[in-house]
Design an enzyme around this catalytic site. Structure first.
Site, PDB file in Angstrom:
ATOM      1  CB  CYS A 238     -17.647  34.699  38.230  1.00 37.04           C
ATOM      2  SG  CYS A 238     -17.077  35.805  39.510  1.00 37.04           S
ATOM      3  CD  GLU A 239     -16.727  30.857  44.796  1.00 34.86           C
ATOM      4  OE1 GLU A 239     -17.297  29.766  44.630  1.00 34.86           O
ATOM      5  OE2 GLU A 239     -15.839  31.049  45.636  1.00 34.86           O
ATOM      6  CG  HIS A 240     -15.374  36.205  43.530  1.00 38.38           C
ATOM      7  ND1 HIS A 240     -14.196  35.888  42.902  1.00 38.38           N
ATOM      8  CD2 HIS A 240     -15.359  35.546  44.714  1.00 38.38           C
ATOM      9  CE1 HIS A 240     -13.485  35.086  43.687  1.00 38.38           C
ATOM     10  NE2 HIS A 240     -14.170  34.867  44.781  1.00 38.38           N
ATOM     11  CG  HIS A 241     -18.314  39.812  40.059  1.00 35.07           C
ATOM     12  ND1 HIS A 241     -17.026  39.309  39.987  1.00 35.07           N
ATOM     13  CD2 HIS A 241     -18.208  41.044  40.597  1.00 35.07           C
ATOM     14  CE1 HIS A 241     -16.179  40.204  40.467  1.00 35.07           C
ATOM     15  NE2 HIS A 241     -16.861  41.270  40.843  1.00 35.07           N
TER      16      HIS A 241
ATOM     17  CD  GLN B 253     -10.184  29.994  34.361  1.00 36.90           C
ATOM     18  OE1 GLN B 253     -10.659  31.118  34.195  1.00 36.90           O
ATOM     19  NE2 GLN B 253      -9.235  29.505  33.589  1.00 36.90           N
TER      20      GLN B 253
ATOM     21  CG  HIS C 112     -13.287  35.146  34.558  1.00 42.72           C
ATOM     22  ND1 HIS C 112     -13.501  34.632  35.803  1.00 42.72           N
ATOM     23  CD2 HIS C 112     -12.423  34.299  33.946  1.00 42.72           C
ATOM     24  CE1 HIS C 112     -12.791  33.520  35.962  1.00 42.72           C
ATOM     25  NE2 HIS C 112     -12.126  33.305  34.838  1.00 42.72           N
TER      26      HIS C 112
ATOM     27  CB  CYS D 139     -17.288  39.440  36.678  1.00 40.98           C
ATOM     28  SG  CYS D 139     -15.923  38.285  36.816  1.00 40.98           S
TER      29      CYS D 139
END
Ligand SMILES: [Zn+2]
Length: 226
Positions: A121-124, A162, A190, A192
Site C-alpha cells: 500500500c503506497e499510503h502506509h 489496488q 490491506h 494497513c
C-alpha cells in the site's frame, strides 16, 4: 508531449524491450502510470540512500542498531525494497512476454484464477495480500499463461493503490494482446487496515477493470465475474 514526459521519467533506457516501452507509453497516455520522478539514481545509489534513511527511522524509533539482530536491518530493507518489493518500478525488469499468433483460432475466453498478489500500500507502506483473476478473449494473439502471472507480479511490485494496480494490469494486457477484450479483478486484504485494527480487520477489497466485450456484453461479463 508524451515524448517530453517520457524523457523526464527514470528508467527509459535504450535497453528497454519494445513491450516494456509500449506498455509504459499506454499507461502514461491514460494517466494510469505510477507517479514517478527522474532521480537518476542507479540501484546501488538507491540501496545506499534507503539504508541511510532507514537507519534514521530505526534510530528515531529508539532502536539500538548496534544490537546483533538489528545491525543489518537497514541494509536488508534497502535490498528488499529495490530488488524485490519495488522491483516493478524499473521497466528493465518488465517480463519478457512471448505473444504468439493465434493459429489455433482460440475464440473462447481464457481465464486465469487465483494469481497470488502481494503488493504494498503506497499510503502506509504495508502489505496488500490477495489474488487476481484475469481473462481475455483471444484475437490475433495469445499469450503464455505464466506470463499473465508475471505481469501481475511486475505491477504488484510497486507501492500501489489496488485500483491502479488493477487498471495497470488491464492496460498492459490490452497493449500486449492488441485487444480491448481483457478483464481483471483483484480481491485483497490491506494490512494497513488489519494491523491498525480499523473496524473490520478481516475485510477484503475487490476491484475490477473491464475492457471491450467484458464491459459491453453482459453475458461475457457475468461469465468472468461468476
Ligand atoms: Zn494503506
Amino acid at each position: 508531449m508524451e515524448a517530453a514526459l517520457a524523457r523526464n521519467l527514470p528508467h527509459l533506457d535504450d535497453d528497454l524491450t519494445d513491450d516494456a516501452h509500449r506498455v509504459r507509453s499506454a499507461l502514461l497516455a491514460r494517466g494510469l502510470e505510477t507517479p514517478l520522478v527522474a532521480n537518476h539514481l542507479d540501484s546501488g545509489d538507491r540501496r545506499r540512500r534507503i539504508r541511510e534513511a532507514f537507519t534514521d527511522i530505526a534510530t528515531a524509533l529508539g532502536l539500538d542498531l548496534t544490537d546483533d539482530s538489528l545491525r543489518d536491518t537497514p541494509a536488508r530493507i534497502a535490498k528488499m525494497y529495490v530488488d524485490e518489493l519495488f522491483a516493478g518500478l524499473d521497466y528493465r525488469q518488465f517480463p519478457r512476454v512471448s505473444v504468439i499468433e493465434n493459429k489455433m483460432r482460440v475464440e473462447e475466453m481464457v481465464l486465469v484464477d487465483d494469481i497470488g498478489v502481494v503488493s504494498t500500500c503506497e499510503h502506509h507502506f504495508v502489505t496488500i495480500d490477495g489474488s487476481a483473476r484475469v481473462a481475455y478473449i483471444p484475437g490475433e494473439r495469445i499469450i503464455g499463461l505464466s506470463k499473465i502471472n508475471r505481469i501481475v507480479r511486475f505491477f504488484a511490485q510497486r507501492p500501489q493503490v489496488q485500483e491502479r494496480l488493477t487498471q495497470q494490469v488491464l492496460v498492459a494486457l490490452q497493449t500486449l494482446l492488441a485487444t480491448e477484450d481483457v478483464a481483471v479483478t483483484i480481491n485483497a486484504t490491506h494490512y494497513c487496515v488489519k494491523a491498525r485494527g480499523v473496524m473490520d480487520g478481516n475485510s477484503r477489497t475487490r476491484t475490477t477493470a473491464l475492457g471491450g466485450a467484458f464491459k459491453n456484453d453482459a453475458s461475457t461479463r457475468n461469465e468472468f465475474l461468476r
